[in-house]
Design an enzyme around this catalytic site. Sequence first.
Site, PDB file in Angstrom:
ATOM      1  N   CYS A  90       0.808  -1.228   0.000  1.00 38.13           N
ATOM      2  CA  CYS A  90       0.000   0.000   0.000  1.00 38.13           C
ATOM      3  C   CYS A  90       0.838   1.275   0.000  1.00 38.13           C
ATOM      4  CB  CYS A  90      -0.949   0.008   1.191  1.00 38.13           C
ATOM      5  SG  CYS A  90      -2.270  -1.189   1.015  1.00 38.13           S
ATOM      6  N   HIS A 120      -3.238   7.493   2.894  1.00 41.30           N
ATOM      7  CA  HIS A 120      -3.679   6.232   2.295  1.00 41.30           C
ATOM      8  C   HIS A 120      -5.051   5.849   2.856  1.00 41.30           C
ATOM      9  CE1 HIS A 120      -3.805   2.238   0.811  1.00 41.30           C
ATOM     10  NE2 HIS A 120      -3.630   1.672   1.991  1.00 41.30           N
ATOM     11  N   ASN A 122     -10.249   0.540  -0.243  1.00 38.02           N
ATOM     12  CA  ASN A 122      -8.779   0.585  -0.295  1.00 38.02           C
ATOM     13  C   ASN A 122      -8.323   0.090  -1.664  1.00 38.02           C
ATOM     14  OD1 ASN A 122      -6.034   0.223  -0.031  1.00 38.02           O
ATOM     15  ND2 ASN A 122      -6.136  -0.845   1.934  1.00 38.02           N
TER      16      ASN A 122
HETATM   17  O1  UT7 Z   1      -3.846  -0.927   3.449  1.00 41.50           O
HETATM   18  C1  UT7 Z   1      -2.936  -1.845   3.977  1.00 41.50           C
HETATM   19  C2  UT7 Z   1      -3.005  -1.912   5.414  1.00 41.50           C
HETATM   20  N1  UT7 Z   1      -4.257  -2.477   5.858  1.00 41.50           N
HETATM   21  C3  UT7 Z   1      -4.917  -1.903   6.827  1.00 41.50           C
HETATM   22  O2  UT7 Z   1      -4.536  -0.845   7.260  1.00 41.50           O
HETATM   23  C4  UT7 Z   1      -6.097  -2.622   7.422  1.00 41.50           C
HETATM   24  C5  UT7 Z   1      -6.045  -2.518   8.913  1.00 41.50           C
HETATM   25  N2  UT7 Z   1      -7.108  -3.212   9.605  1.00 41.50           N
HETATM   26  C6  UT7 Z   1      -8.376  -2.793   9.609  1.00 41.50           C
HETATM   27  O3  UT7 Z   1      -8.733  -1.852   8.956  1.00 41.50           O
HETATM   28  C7  UT7 Z   1      -9.334  -3.480  10.558  1.00 41.50           C
HETATM   29  O4  UT7 Z   1      -8.616  -4.327  11.415  1.00 41.50           O
HETATM   30  C8  UT7 Z   1     -10.436  -4.305   9.831  1.00 41.50           C
HETATM   31  C9  UT7 Z   1     -11.413  -3.376   9.141  1.00 41.50           C
HETATM   32  C10 UT7 Z   1      -9.820  -5.271   8.860  1.00 41.50           C
HETATM   33  C11 UT7 Z   1     -11.232  -5.091  10.896  1.00 41.50           C
HETATM   34  O5  UT7 Z   1     -11.762  -4.222  11.864  1.00 41.50           O
HETATM   35  P1  UT7 Z   1     -11.535  -4.508  13.420  1.00 41.50           P
HETATM   36  O6  UT7 Z   1     -12.247  -3.445  14.126  1.00 41.50           O
HETATM   37  O7  UT7 Z   1     -10.074  -4.649  13.657  1.00 41.50           O
HETATM   38  O8  UT7 Z   1     -12.294  -5.876  13.608  1.00 41.50           O
HETATM   39  P2  UT7 Z   1     -11.745  -7.252  14.178  1.00 41.50           P
HETATM   40  O9  UT7 Z   1     -10.940  -7.951  13.155  1.00 41.50           O
HETATM   41  O10 UT7 Z   1     -11.154  -7.032  15.535  1.00 41.50           O
HETATM   42  O11 UT7 Z   1     -13.102  -8.033  14.388  1.00 41.50           O
HETATM   43  C12 UT7 Z   1     -14.089  -7.616  15.372  1.00 41.50           C
HETATM   44  C13 UT7 Z   1     -15.288  -8.520  15.257  1.00 41.50           C
HETATM   45  C14 UT7 Z   1     -14.921  -9.997  15.276  1.00 41.50           C
HETATM   46  O12 UT7 Z   1     -15.967 -10.682  15.934  1.00 41.50           O
HETATM   47  P3  UT7 Z   1     -15.833 -11.118  17.469  1.00 41.50           P
HETATM   48  O13 UT7 Z   1     -14.635 -12.016  17.519  1.00 41.50           O
HETATM   49  O14 UT7 Z   1     -15.626  -9.839  18.222  1.00 41.50           O
HETATM   50  O15 UT7 Z   1     -17.132 -11.795  17.736  1.00 41.50           O
HETATM   51  C15 UT7 Z   1     -14.915 -10.379  13.803  1.00 41.50           C
HETATM   52  O16 UT7 Z   1     -15.174 -11.746  13.608  1.00 41.50           O
HETATM   53  O17 UT7 Z   1     -15.953  -8.293  13.979  1.00 41.50           O
HETATM   54  C16 UT7 Z   1     -16.036  -9.535  13.265  1.00 41.50           C
HETATM   55  N3  UT7 Z   1     -15.894  -9.239  11.832  1.00 41.50           N
HETATM   56  C17 UT7 Z   1     -16.912  -8.874  11.054  1.00 41.50           C
HETATM   57  N4  UT7 Z   1     -18.227  -8.716  11.299  1.00 41.50           N
HETATM   58  C18 UT7 Z   1     -19.006  -8.313  10.285  1.00 41.50           C
HETATM   59  C19 UT7 Z   1     -14.757  -9.246  11.100  1.00 41.50           C
HETATM   60  N5  UT7 Z   1     -15.030  -8.882   9.834  1.00 41.50           N
HETATM   61  C20 UT7 Z   1     -16.362  -8.656   9.778  1.00 41.50           C
HETATM   62  C21 UT7 Z   1     -17.232  -8.254   8.750  1.00 41.50           C
HETATM   63  N6  UT7 Z   1     -18.561  -8.099   9.053  1.00 41.50           N
HETATM   64  N7  UT7 Z   1     -16.820  -8.009   7.492  1.00 41.50           N
END
Ligand code: UT7
Length: 331
Positions: A116, A256, A286
């Site tokens: 990225c 970004h 993204n």
């Molecule tokens: O560009 C290159 C660099 N990349 C980035 O900068 C991406 C960085 N990461 C992120 O933007 C975030 O971590 C994400 C958007 C990918 C995820 O958001 P998060 O707030 O970190 O969520 P998480 O992975 O901690 O998941 C929280 C909860 C989980 O459920 P439990 O375990 O709390 O019950 C996940 O299973 O949300 C759940 N979850 C979803 N729910 C609905 C994960 N993905 C989804 C989804 N829809 N798409």
Amino acid sequence: MTKLTAAITAVGKYLPEYILTNKELETMVETNDEWITSRTGIKERRILKEKNAGTSFMAIKAAEDLLQKSGVNPKEIDLVIVATATPDMPVASTAVFTASKIGATNAFAYDLQAACSSFLYGMSTAASYIESGRYKKVLLIGADKMSSIIDYTDRATCIIFGDGAGAVLFEPNNEGLGYQDQYLRSDGVGREFLKIDAGGSILPPSEETVKNKQHFVHQEGKTVFKFAVSNMADVSEKILERNNLTKDDVNWLAAHQANKRIIEATANRIGLENEKVMMNIHKYGNTTSATLPLLLSDYEKELKKGDNLIFAAFGGGFTWGAIYLKWAYNA
Ligand code: UT7
């Protein structure tokens, strides 16, 4: 003698027509519009559906948009760089094909890959060629067909990424406008957290790797998020300090577009008001190497000659950094 600086003198963009909305994603994986919007800021993203069309398809269109708007003769271009994490093919440069197709027949060309941060690093390369006096016109394109490496059954990645391309032209400037400073970083600690396991020299593609979906992007979102938030904010703060800039001196933050919360954290750290923060993540998601040039294209009309822009990015590798640039023209 005034120092030669490298200014951005034209921009262009291309976005595929097909819009993949959060609503449609709800029918593909276990997710919902409210979750995606609140966690990422994304509402929709573009997907390239044309048959047999890869990243170069979009890179060519973004470059043609720039050439058409600026009236630049492609034969005058010295160098074409395509920043991308999704080249048309592993061997045979996407940039070379792109340069030929747009009529940049006197240019040499190559791809640049830093996940990225590809476009951010590409800005450094392009600017250096101009500042040294070696070249007069360097075309930098950021393009990615992320849909080609995304598993649309994996809700952790498929909601984030989109396809698109943006292009900028770097030319010499003798008014001190353009590229001012950079603070670029990388750390191999990140390799485990955001990667495609198979298809490279460690694990060449096989039936097995395809069956295991190892040719798709895998990321540990939470870990990447933590690194991104602290590192993008750190480098942005650093570049301001180093150049004796206060928040009032900064006209725009072009960060970004990976997650609205990461962008806001960076803006907050340097105390920047919302109106100064470029944002289009809601429309495109993204787009990896295309986020920064797409911001410039979308905001071009609002940018004024002399405006101070801070660019910041964070990506796989890890790779990250910030750049300070003075805008060189009124659209
Ligand atoms: O560009 C290159 C660099 N990349 C980035 O900068 C991406 C960085 N990461 C992120 O933007 C975030 O971590 C994400 C958007 C990918 C995820 O958001 P998060 O707030 O970190 O969520 P998480 O992975 O901690 O998941 C929280 C909860 C989980 O459920 P439990 O375990 O709390 O019950 C996940 O299973 O949300 C759940 N979850 C979803 N729910 C609905 C994960 N993905 C989804 C989804 N829809 N798409």
